[in-house]
Structure formats: structure tokens, C-alpha cells
Design a protein around this motif. Structure first.
Motif, short mmCIF file in Angstrom:
data_model
loop_
_atom_site.label_atom_id
_atom_site.label_comp_id
_atom_site.label_asym_id
_atom_site.label_seq_id
_atom_site.Cartn_x
_atom_site.Cartn_y
_atom_site.Cartn_z
N ILE A 1 -39.37 -54.14 -52.58
CA ILE A 1 -39.70 -53.90 -51.18
C ILE A 1 -41.21 -53.69 -51.06
O ILE A 1 -41.80 -52.92 -51.84
CB ILE A 1 -38.96 -52.65 -50.65
CG1 ILE A 1 -37.44 -52.84 -50.80
CG2 ILE A 1 -39.31 -52.38 -49.19
CD1 ILE A 1 -36.63 -51.60 -50.47
N ARG A 2 -41.83 -54.36 -50.12
CA ARG A 2 -43.27 -54.21 -49.90
C ARG A 2 -43.59 -52.75 -49.53
O ARG A 2 -42.79 -52.09 -48.85
CB ARG A 2 -43.73 -55.12 -48.77
CG ARG A 2 -43.64 -56.61 -49.08
CD ARG A 2 -44.76 -57.06 -50.00
NE ARG A 2 -46.07 -56.78 -49.43
CZ ARG A 2 -47.22 -56.85 -50.11
NH1 ARG A 2 -47.20 -57.16 -51.39
NH2 ARG A 2 -48.36 -56.60 -49.53
N PRO A 3 -44.73 -52.23 -49.99
CA PRO A 3 -45.07 -50.82 -49.74
C PRO A 3 -45.01 -50.43 -48.27
O PRO A 3 -44.51 -49.36 -47.92
CB PRO A 3 -46.50 -50.70 -50.28
CG PRO A 3 -46.60 -51.76 -51.32
CD PRO A 3 -45.75 -52.90 -50.83
N GLU A 4 -45.50 -51.31 -47.37
CA GLU A 4 -45.49 -50.97 -45.95
C GLU A 4 -44.07 -50.93 -45.39
O GLU A 4 -43.76 -50.13 -44.50
CB GLU A 4 -46.35 -51.95 -45.15
CG GLU A 4 -45.96 -53.42 -45.27
CD GLU A 4 -46.62 -54.15 -46.44
OE1 GLU A 4 -46.65 -55.39 -46.40
OE2 GLU A 4 -47.10 -53.47 -47.37
N ALA A 5 -43.18 -51.76 -45.95
CA ALA A 5 -41.78 -51.72 -45.54
C ALA A 5 -41.09 -50.47 -46.08
O ALA A 5 -40.30 -49.82 -45.39
CB ALA A 5 -41.05 -52.97 -46.02
N ILE B 1 -36.02 -49.47 -36.94
CA ILE B 1 -36.77 -48.92 -38.08
C ILE B 1 -38.24 -49.33 -37.98
O ILE B 1 -39.14 -48.51 -38.21
CB ILE B 1 -36.15 -49.39 -39.41
CG1 ILE B 1 -34.75 -48.81 -39.56
CG2 ILE B 1 -37.03 -49.00 -40.60
CD1 ILE B 1 -34.01 -49.24 -40.79
N LYS B 2 -38.50 -50.59 -37.64
CA LYS B 2 -39.88 -51.05 -37.50
C LYS B 2 -40.65 -50.23 -36.45
O LYS B 2 -41.83 -49.93 -36.63
CB LYS B 2 -39.91 -52.53 -37.11
CG LYS B 2 -39.58 -53.49 -38.23
CD LYS B 2 -39.83 -54.93 -37.84
CE LYS B 2 -38.78 -55.44 -36.86
NZ LYS B 2 -38.87 -56.90 -36.65
N ASN B 3 -39.95 -49.89 -35.36
CA ASN B 3 -40.61 -49.23 -34.24
C ASN B 3 -40.40 -47.73 -34.20
O ASN B 3 -40.82 -47.08 -33.23
CB ASN B 3 -40.10 -49.83 -32.91
CG ASN B 3 -40.31 -51.34 -32.85
OD1 ASN B 3 -41.30 -51.86 -33.38
ND2 ASN B 3 -39.38 -52.06 -32.23
N TYR B 4 -39.79 -47.18 -35.23
CA TYR B 4 -39.46 -45.76 -35.20
C TYR B 4 -40.71 -44.90 -35.31
O TYR B 4 -41.57 -45.11 -36.17
CB TYR B 4 -38.50 -45.39 -36.32
CG TYR B 4 -38.16 -43.91 -36.36
CD1 TYR B 4 -37.29 -43.37 -35.43
CD2 TYR B 4 -38.74 -43.07 -37.30
CE1 TYR B 4 -36.99 -42.02 -35.43
CE2 TYR B 4 -38.45 -41.71 -37.31
CZ TYR B 4 -37.58 -41.19 -36.37
OH TYR B 4 -37.30 -39.85 -36.38
#
Length: 468
Positions: free
Chosen positions: A351-355, A396-399
Motif C-alpha cells: 500500500i502506498r504511504p499516502e494511502a 476514506i479518501k475524504n475523511y
């Protein structure tokens, strides 16, 4: 910061070592006799295990009045054999130093000694201690991992659950597992069974909310032929099938009061009657129950028997929600990546760090079950080697976490505390309804309130809502 105990009856040597070690960044305790040293070593032992002591290194002179360095060494080795002990000796006592080495001393240095030499010996001794401690910790984690392969985590909270499972697995007492939906209550129940003396016998489970009340009694206790329409033959209930093994009652809070009375009898007497039967059937079953509800509230509301609660709650195990063990999210996510890679013939590597940052900050109301769904979806959607933010759901992206508003200073013109608290409570209830899209039962669960209390608050604050 490592803590070093220095023991020497010679003041100049004691002060020299203390100053030198403190300059190197170590915490130092210095004593001038062996008796006091033994007291400190024994006093700092682990209160739970009665073993070990709080020092990372001991430096002691060999020859001292009454209690000498060999006595210190023996006591330290008995309490914590991983703590290195360095002996200080004069040239005339090297034979005693060699004896100390045989007894387990890390090293010895002879007077007079070179400062650089002792610094290197101390550094190496502390590195060895650190490696030994790390090795013990890894062995404990590995042991827990092998014992509970389906329960993943390294956080302090989940490690405490592992320890509790190990302690209670071999017993016969009933266990009540509590925790929010999706925290892994059945996995814990299976872990208890798999590490018990019953592991070679059946593990039987039932969800008390999944079966209608009219059928639940027959499922649990079985029935005799002709007991009701459609009972064309005798049927064993799940308690009989679980005889000699473990019976997991999930969502026990949803069991009707009529069934609760029969469950109480099984727990008390270890026997029951089939539906339509007259013969008592004896069983040897360990019962593990689970719920995501507050049983105390249900008792108050008259929906759960208090006597049954005490029979079930002999050994309580509370599972933490995922948001309280965020350090475990990456491990659990990796486990699910491997699982869904295999199922879908994919090769997602990570998983990418930002994700991952998004995953670790999210609130996870559905806990591990929700995380599994998110990872399954991401594995299917991802087109690169690593899960990107774009493959995560919008919520999750916008949380953005929403900290509760608090008041720290009382206004100069005073504060009506009752009005302030009422407004705050109303705002929290309104926000809970928004988060659950107006579903009152879910909002009450989110606030850990009984539905009756929640409904009263809605009426009190005149909060309009259409959904149940």
C-alpha cells in the motif's frame, strides 16, 4: 536511556564511574556496599512475575565487606540472567574474576583500567542485552502468532487479549466476549477452543439473531418426533452436537427471554430437555458467548436476565475497536492483501504511504470487517503494484476527523452550565444521526446508549427523525 547500577566501596572509583557513565548518556545509580545493592535489585523486580530487575547493566567491585561482587552476581543472575554484570578486580584477585565468569559474569576489568576500554565493554554489554531482550520479545510475538494465526496485531491492547486467551483456554468457565461489530469475536472464541483440551472435539456456533424465535429453541435443544408440525423425526440440538466441545453463542443479547431461561438451566445444571421431550439430557459443553450490545442496559430495560448475565460473564474479554489499535492496521491490511491476491490471482505488493495514512486515520466503524471489504475492493480495482489512494472508497479518501468542541475558559459574563451541556448533548445526538443516515438504532449504538435512553433524548430535545 539504559540504567546502570554501580557498586563499589571505594568512593573515588564510584564517583569516577558515575561521572563517566552520565557523560555517555546513561542513567546511573551508585551504592557503596553490597547490602544496599541487593535491596535495590530485589526492590525493582517485576511486581507481576516476581522476577527480573530494572537495571540494564551492573558494574560491581568483586571484593567488598560482608556482601561481595560474587553475591551480587548470583542474585542478579537469579532474577534476570539477561542483564550483564561486569566485575571490577585488582590484579591480585583475577582467580576470583575467572570464577565470576564461570558463574555468568559478562566480563571483568582490572584496576587500573583504560577509560576507552571500559566504554567499549559497557557499550558491547548493553548491545548484547538489547539483542537478548528483542529476541525474547520476538519469540513471544511469534508464539502468539502461531497460537492465534487468524488474530493479527502487535498493539498492546491486542497482546493483552492474546495473554488472556492463553490464561483461560485450558479452563471450563464460561467466557463473555464483548466488542463492537466486526472486531473478531468469533475468531477469539475459536482461538480459545483451539488452545483448549477440547480442541479435538466440536466447535459449534450459532447467531441468536439469525434464527426466528419459533425455531431457535429447536436449533439449540433439539426436538422429539411430533413435538410440532413438521417434526417428523427426532433431532439433536446444537448443545448435543457440541457435547465434549465448545458452543459459541454469538449475539446472545438477541436471545428471547424464554430462551434465556433455558440457557440459564444448561449453564447451571449442564442438562436440558428437547422440545416435546421429557428426558433430561446431560452435556459437557464449554459455553462462550458474545455480544456487541451493553448487557447492563438490556438488563435495565428488562430485555436480558441478570442471572444469565452473571452466569455468562465469569471470564469477560473485551475486544478493542480498530480505531484504538491503529498500529495494527498495516499488518491486518497486508494479511488481507495476501488473501485477496490469492483469490483473484493478483500480485499487489503493498500500500502506498499516502494511502496507508488515510487508512490509519479513518474511524472504522465496521472495524476489521470493514477494513477487509475495503482491501478486497482495492485489490480488485488496483492496476499498479501498490494500492493507491484512488482505489480507496470516497468516505476514506475524504475523511476528516472531527474533534469534539470543548470549552476551556468560563466566559467573563458567566456560563449557564446546564444550558451549555444540553446544547452540547443535542449537537452530539444530531451528529450521530447524520453519521448513521438517520437510523436511530445505529446512532444509539454509536453513542453506546440504550435505545430507550436515546429515544427519550430525541423527545427531550425535540429532534425530528423518521427512520427507526
Amino acid at each position: 536511556m539504559p540504567t546502570i547500577l554501580v557498586i563499589d566501596d571505594e568512593r573515588s572509583m564510584r564517583e569516577f564511574l558515575s561521572i563517566m557513565l552520565e557523560k555517555e548518556g546513561y542513567k546511573v545509580m551508585a551504592v557503596d556496599n553490597g547490602n544496599d545493592a541487593l535491596k535495590f535489585i530485589r526492590k525493582s523486580r517485576d511486581p507481576e512475575t516476581g522476577s527480573g530487575h530494572g537495571f540494564d547493566l551492573i558494574i560491581t567491585d568483586i571484593k567488598m565487606p560482608k556482601v561481595g561482587g560474587i553475591d551480587i552476581l548470583k542474585e542478579s543472575m537469579s532474577l534476570n540472567p539477561n542483564t550483564p554484570v561486569i566485575m571490577i578486580t585488582a590484579f591480585a584477585s583475577t582467580d576470583v574474576a575467572v570464577e565470576a565468569m564461570k558463574l555468568g559474569a559478562y566480563d571483568y576489568i582490572t584496576k587500573p583500567f583504560k577509560v576507552d576500554e571500559i566504554k567499549i565493554i559497557i557499550k558491547n554489554a548493553l548491545e548484547r542485552k538489547s539483542l537478548l531482550d528483542e529476541n525474547i520479545s520476538l519469540k513471544k510475538e511469534l508464539k502468539a502468532w502461531h497460537q492465534f494465526p487468524d488474530i493479527i496485531g502487535k498493539s498492546e491492547k491486542i497482546q493483552k487479549v492474546f495473554e488472556l486467551i492463553q490464561k483461560v483456554a485450558s479452563g471450563k468457565s464460561t467466557v463473555l466476549i464483548t466488542g463492537e461489530s466486526g472486531t473478531g469475536k468469533e475468531l477469539v472464541a475459536r482461538a480459545i477452543h483451539n488452545n483448549s483440551n477440547r480442541k479435538d472435539n466440536s466447535f459449534v456456533s450459532i447467531s441468536c439473531s439469525a434464527i426466528p424465535e419459533t425455531l431457535l429453541e429447536s436449533e439449540l435443544f433439539g426436538h422429539q418426533k411430533g413435538a410440532f408440525t413438521g417434526a417428523d423425526s427426532d433431532k439433536k440440538g446444537l448443545f448435543e452436537i457440541a457435547d465434549g466441545g465448545t458452543f459459541f453463542l454469538d449475539e446472545v443479547s438477541e436471545a428471547p427471554i424464554s430462551i434465556q431461561a433455558k440457557l440459564l438451566r444448561v449453564l447451571q445444571e449442564k442438562e436440558f430437555k428437547r422440545v416435546g421431550g421429557v428426558k433430561d439430557i446431560k452435556v459437557d459443553v464449554r459455553v462462550i458467548a458474545a455480544t456487541n450490545k451493553n448487557l447492563h442496559d438490556l438488563i435495565t430495560d428488562g430485555r436480558f436476565r441478570e442471572d444469565l448475565y452473571y452466569r455468562l460473564n465469569v471470564i469477560p474479554i473485551e475486544l478493542p475497536p480498530l480505531r484504538e489499535r491503529r498500529e495494527d492496521i498495516s499488518l491486518i491490511a497486508s494479511h488481507f492483501i495476501n488473501k485477496y491476491n490469492s483469490m483473484n490471482k493478483k500480485n499487489i505488493k503493498g500500500i502506498r504511504p499516502e494511502a496507508m495514512e488515510k487508512l490509519e486515520k479513518y474511524i472504522w466503524r465496521g472495524n476489521i470487517r470493514e477494513l477487509e471489504n475495503v482491501i478486497e475492493r482495492a485489490v480488485l480495482l488496483e492496476t499498479t503494484d501498490n494500492i493507491q489512494i484512488e482505489s480507496l472508497p470516497d468516505e476514506i479518501k475524504n475523511y476528516i476527523s472531527e474533534p469534539l468542541k470543548t470549552i476551556s475558559d468560563i466566559p467573563s459574563d458567566s456560563l449557564n452550565l446546564e444550558d451549555f451541556l444540553s446544547k452540547l448533548e443535542k449537537d452530539i445526538i444530531t451528529n450521530a444521526l447524520k453519521k448513521t443516515r438517520g437510523v436511530k438504532t445505529k446512532a444509539a449504538e454509536l453513542l453506546k446508549m440504550s435505545f430507550r435512553s436515546f429515544r427519550y433524548k430525541l423527545e427531550k430535545y425535540n429532534i425530528e427523525n423518521d427512520k427507526g
